[in-house]
Design a protein around this motif. Structure first.
Motif, PDB file in Angstrom:
ATOM      1  N   THR A   1       5.588  -1.635  10.293  1.00 47.87           N
ATOM      2  CA  THR A   1       6.397  -2.686   9.664  1.00 47.87           C
ATOM      3  C   THR A   1       5.547  -3.539   8.737  1.00 47.87           C
ATOM      4  O   THR A   1       5.990  -3.920   7.643  1.00 47.87           O
ATOM      5  CB  THR A   1       7.057  -3.573  10.741  1.00 47.87           C
ATOM      6  OG1 THR A   1       7.875  -2.756  11.572  1.00 47.87           O
ATOM      7  CG2 THR A   1       7.910  -4.654  10.115  1.00 47.87           C
ATOM      8  N   GLN A   2       4.312  -3.835   9.131  1.00 45.76           N
ATOM      9  CA  GLN A   2       3.447  -4.604   8.239  1.00 45.76           C
ATOM     10  C   GLN A   2       3.131  -3.823   6.972  1.00 45.76           C
ATOM     11  O   GLN A   2       3.079  -4.393   5.871  1.00 45.76           O
ATOM     12  CB  GLN A   2       2.155  -4.989   8.953  1.00 45.76           C
ATOM     13  CG  GLN A   2       1.285  -5.954   8.151  1.00 45.76           C
ATOM     14  CD  GLN A   2       2.004  -7.257   7.834  1.00 45.76           C
ATOM     15  OE1 GLN A   2       2.495  -7.939   8.729  1.00 45.76           O
ATOM     16  NE2 GLN A   2       2.078  -7.605   6.561  1.00 45.76           N
ATOM     17  N   ALA A   3       2.959  -2.509   7.111  1.00 47.39           N
ATOM     18  CA  ALA A   3       2.723  -1.675   5.930  1.00 47.39           C
ATOM     19  C   ALA A   3       3.930  -1.717   4.991  1.00 47.39           C
ATOM     20  O   ALA A   3       3.781  -1.811   3.764  1.00 47.39           O
ATOM     21  CB  ALA A   3       2.416  -0.240   6.349  1.00 47.39           C
ATOM     22  N   VAL A   4       5.128  -1.643   5.574  1.00 43.77           N
ATOM     23  CA  VAL A   4       6.349  -1.733   4.759  1.00 43.77           C
ATOM     24  C   VAL A   4       6.400  -3.073   4.032  1.00 43.77           C
ATOM     25  O   VAL A   4       6.684  -3.149   2.825  1.00 43.77           O
ATOM     26  CB  VAL A   4       7.606  -1.538   5.630  1.00 43.77           C
ATOM     27  CG1 VAL A   4       8.864  -1.887   4.836  1.00 43.77           C
ATOM     28  CG2 VAL A   4       7.695  -0.099   6.119  1.00 43.77           C
ATOM     29  N   LEU A   5       6.120  -4.165   4.746  1.00 43.43           N
ATOM     30  CA  LEU A   5       6.118  -5.489   4.111  1.00 43.43           C
ATOM     31  C   LEU A   5       5.080  -5.563   2.990  1.00 43.43           C
ATOM     32  O   LEU A   5       5.351  -6.130   1.924  1.00 43.43           O
ATOM     33  CB  LEU A   5       5.822  -6.566   5.159  1.00 43.43           C
ATOM     34  CG  LEU A   5       6.975  -6.983   6.060  1.00 43.43           C
ATOM     35  CD1 LEU A   5       6.469  -7.913   7.161  1.00 43.43           C
ATOM     36  CD2 LEU A   5       8.066  -7.673   5.265  1.00 43.43           C
ATOM     37  N   ASN A   6       3.912  -4.993   3.222  1.00 41.82           N
ATOM     38  CA  ASN A   6       2.872  -5.025   2.190  1.00 41.82           C
ATOM     39  C   ASN A   6       3.321  -4.326   0.913  1.00 41.82           C
ATOM     40  O   ASN A   6       2.922  -4.713  -0.188  1.00 41.82           O
ATOM     41  CB  ASN A   6       1.584  -4.377   2.709  1.00 41.82           C
ATOM     42  CG  ASN A   6       0.849  -5.240   3.712  1.00 41.82           C
ATOM     43  OD1 ASN A   6       1.249  -6.364   4.002  1.00 41.82           O
ATOM     44  ND2 ASN A   6      -0.235  -4.712   4.265  1.00 41.82           N
ATOM     45  N   ILE A   7       4.136  -3.293   1.072  1.00 41.82           N
ATOM     46  CA  ILE A   7       4.617  -2.551  -0.099  1.00 41.82           C
ATOM     47  C   ILE A   7       5.832  -3.238  -0.733  1.00 41.82           C
ATOM     48  O   ILE A   7       5.895  -3.423  -1.950  1.00 41.82           O
ATOM     49  CB  ILE A   7       4.974  -1.098   0.289  1.00 41.82           C
ATOM     50  CG1 ILE A   7       3.723  -0.334   0.761  1.00 41.82           C
ATOM     51  CG2 ILE A   7       5.645  -0.372  -0.871  1.00 41.82           C
ATOM     52  CD1 ILE A   7       2.613  -0.248  -0.259  1.00 41.82           C
ATOM     53  N   LEU A   8       6.794  -3.640   0.089  1.00 44.78           N
ATOM     54  CA  LEU A   8       8.063  -4.139  -0.457  1.00 44.78           C
ATOM     55  C   LEU A   8       7.997  -5.583  -0.936  1.00 44.78           C
ATOM     56  O   LEU A   8       8.829  -6.001  -1.741  1.00 44.78           O
ATOM     57  CB  LEU A   8       9.175  -4.006   0.590  1.00 44.78           C
ATOM     58  CG  LEU A   8       9.524  -2.585   1.053  1.00 44.78           C
ATOM     59  CD1 LEU A   8      10.788  -2.603   1.910  1.00 44.78           C
ATOM     60  CD2 LEU A   8       9.709  -1.630  -0.121  1.00 44.78           C
ATOM     61  N   THR A   9       7.034  -6.358  -0.451  1.00 46.12           N
ATOM     62  CA  THR A   9       6.964  -7.765  -0.866  1.00 46.12           C
ATOM     63  C   THR A   9       6.059  -7.979  -2.062  1.00 46.12           C
ATOM     64  O   THR A   9       5.901  -9.102  -2.541  1.00 46.12           O
ATOM     65  CB  THR A   9       6.471  -8.664   0.285  1.00 46.12           C
ATOM     66  OG1 THR A   9       5.171  -8.232   0.705  1.00 46.12           O
ATOM     67  CG2 THR A   9       7.420  -8.615   1.465  1.00 46.12           C
ATOM     68  N   GLY A  10       5.449  -6.911  -2.542  1.00 43.82           N
ATOM     69  CA  GLY A  10       4.649  -7.032  -3.760  1.00 43.82           C
ATOM     70  C   GLY A  10       3.274  -7.618  -3.554  1.00 43.82           C
ATOM     71  O   GLY A  10       2.644  -8.081  -4.505  1.00 43.82           O
TER      72      GLY A  10
END
Length: 615
Positions: free
Chosen positions: A346-355
């Motif tokens: 989930t942190q990896a997803v946030l790192n990608i999707l939040t710019g």
């Protein structure tokens, strides 16, 4: 060498890995008698994500599933996957809850408990092992296999010795991501058998394409029990195929003694069953050697696929898979298995999707860095730690040592909707969805998620799409328009490629954040500006004080009230996205002037959730 024993995974890890744990009990029971005849060492049928999926999606009582399976499988051991001190939830529970859960599971039908900890922290396994032994059931002390600068064969052999000393009945190797190579598997099994006197199980996902070879080399080096899955739900992100390995060992000194003909009857049944669940099929079910780098386990990748699909970001899967090993290194190389796989993923997803990397940090990552999941295998990234928890000190004791007994408190909280201790434990595992599930069950209003037919979906999709060829009449002239393509969604000026009466043209459509509307309250026909609103009715972000979310989710907590003064960086909301809680901070210092959400609301990134009037 005695024959090799087999644990069959089709009722748990097989469908968890390939269809996001969506198989219903009604599709398990009709084939149970044939499964019971085979002679498996055990049948894995409970634990892992099945409890969560039953309550969250299928609207089934997971305890009732276990009762039904126990009755239908009188001759076969039922095996469950237990996350040590986490049980089946996503936090550590007090020791009295662990004992209560294990006793209820054992009394209801579990014979074998495969107990692991995501951090390989022995302290997090001890109470669960004691609980299993106290009810006289089989405890598999499990090594969560991974590779890193600190995880080598000696590391796992030493861990196995500690588990043997704690009284485990056998030792399991849990290769959740399919990272073992045949040579390494042979070496690991050989060293384990030389160091301990217990039977050894081998469990390896087939994601990298190596698992069948891993099983064969493990067998040749002394493994006692192999975990396999019926071919109807095997291979790819799942496990090596039961029938294939039975055939490979047939007629050798390792012969399993299982009947291939009877296994084929089970295969035919489940192949038909799987068709019902087509909508949950992961696009990542084949061999994927990237796992040897990103280490994403089989059960995680199908769920990650579904979660990205829900975010409308499935096309960014490759970016997320590349980010996962970077986040894992930042957090000190934890094995990727529930819950650390969700924490890292989930942190990896946030790192990608939040710019931006760690622009938004989940509460679970903060708790991990505070030591609340156990000791990290290696040093964590100091910069990430500072950004997440500042100067706060991590705990060094066993996390559960800080927990007071909580069964009495849970019973009190759940007394209005829980009918027995099993209901209380359901609530304990998942307080919000568990409470809703139990209330709906008591009211007789449970509605499982819909299983869609492909035909119905095709018809709905056809009705939903706008036409790409049409006529427009403007000032008395009719033009034939055919849309041939468009630019990317989200571009400020999105290009559309059209043919107007057969002539190719490019037009630009610009979305405005404000619109002019008629003012029906004046006789002069004056106009006023109206703020753009999202489909939910909430205003769209229009100034720096608008608080938004980086990804769709559900509001868990609203931490402020209108009139409150906040500083930049203060937490104002907590949302749940992808099963993880994420605190949303104020981007500006100021006064809260409007709150557009409440607990339980679903939210998306294009909405203003809270408005702050900057100082």
């Amino acid at each position: 060498m005695s024959k090799i024993h087999v644990t069959e995974l089709v009722l748990r890890d097989g469908h968890q890995s390939l269809i996001a744990t969506r198989m219903r009990t009604e599709d398990m029971l009709p084939i149970a008698s044939k499964l019971d005849e085979i002679g498996f060492w055990s049948l894995e049928a409970w634990g892992g994500a099945t409890f969560d999926a039953c309550v969250r999606f299928l609207k089934e009582d997971p305890w009732e599933r276990l009762r039904s399976l126990r009755k239908a499988l009188p001759n076969t051991r039922i095996n469950m996957l237990l996350r040590g001190q986490n049980l089946l939830g996503y936090r550590h529970y007090s020791d009295d809850v662990v004992h209560a859960f294990v006793k209820q599971a054992a009394d209801t039908g579990v014979d074998v408990f495969r107990i692991f900890d995501a951090m390989n922290d022995i302290r997090n396994l001890q109470t669960a092992i004691e609980a299993v032994k106290s009810v006289k059931k089989h405890a598999i002390g499990t090594l969560s296999f991974t590779t890193s600068p600190v995880h080598d064969v000696a590391y796992f052999v030493n861990m196995a010795k500690e588990l043997e000393a704690l009284g485990c009945d056998s030792i399991g190797v849990k290769d959740m991501a399919g990272l073992l190579t045949p040579t390494l598997a042979g070496e690991l099994v050989r060293e384990l058998k030389a160091a301990i006197s217990l039977p050894v199980h081998m469990h390896s996902h087939a994601t990298s394409g190596l698992a069948s070879m891993v099983m064969l080399k493990s067998v040749e080096n002394g493994v006692d029990i192999i975990d396999t899955c019926n071919s109807s739900f095997s291979e790819g992100a799942s496990h090596p195929t039961t029938e294939s390995l039975v055939a490979a060992l047939q007629g050798t000194e390792y012969d399993t003694g299982l009947d291939l003909g009877k296994l084929q009857e089970i295969t035919a049944y489940f192949k038909e069953v799987r068709k019902k669940y087509w909508q949950f099929e992961s696009e990542f079910t084949g061999v994927d050697t990237r796992v040897l780098v990103n280490q994403v386990p089989g059960g995680m990748i199908s769920n990650l696929s579904n979660q990205l699909k829900e975010q409308g970001a499935l096309d960014r899967m490759d970016e997320v898979l590349a980010e996962i090993p970077r986040v894992r290194e930042d957090l000190g190389f934890p094995p990727l298995v529930t819950p650390t796989s969700q924490i890292v993923g989930t942190q990896a997803v946030l790192n990608i999707l939040t710019g931006g990397r760690y622009k938004s940090i989940t509460n679970e990552v903060k708790n991990y860095l505070l030591g609340q999941y156990g000791k990290a295998p290696a040093a964590v990234n100091a910069e990430v730690r500072q950004k997440a928890i500042g100067d706060a000190q991590a705990i060094t004791c066993r996390p559960a040592d800080l927990l007071q007994p909580e069964m009495a408190k849970l019973q009190s909280e759940a007394e209005r909707f829980a009918n027995n201790e099993q209901d209380v434990l359901t609530y304990a595992m998942f307080p919000d969805i568990g409470k809703t599930f139990l209330q709906e069950r008591n009211a007789g209003s449970l509605q499982p998620e819909q299983l869609l037919s492909k035909e119905a979906v095709s018809q709905q999709a056809a009705a939903r799409f706008a036409p790409n060829e049409f006529n427009i009449t403007l000032h008395g002239e009719t033009y034939h328009i055919k849309l041939t393509g468009s630019g990317h969604v989200g571009e400020e000026r999105r290009p559309y490629y059209v043919k107007v009466d057969g002539i190719s043209e490019e037009v630009f459509v610009e979305t405005l954040s404000e619109m002019e509307v008629s003012d029906g309250g004046t006789s002069t026909g004056g106009k006023k500006k109206a703020a753009a609103v999202a489909s939910s009715g909430r205003p769209r972000p229009s100034h720096p004080g608008c608080v938004t979310t980086a990804m769709p989710g559900t509001i868990v907590t609203v931490k402020v009230n209108v009139g409150d003064k906040v500083n930049a960086g203060d937490g104002v909301l907590v949302i749940e996205a992808m099963k993880m809680e994420n605190e949303i901070q104020a981007s500006k210092a100021g006064t809260v002037v409007a709150i557009h959400v409440a607990k339980g609301d679903s939210v998306t990134p294009d909405e203003t959730l809270i408005e702050i009037q900057p100082d």
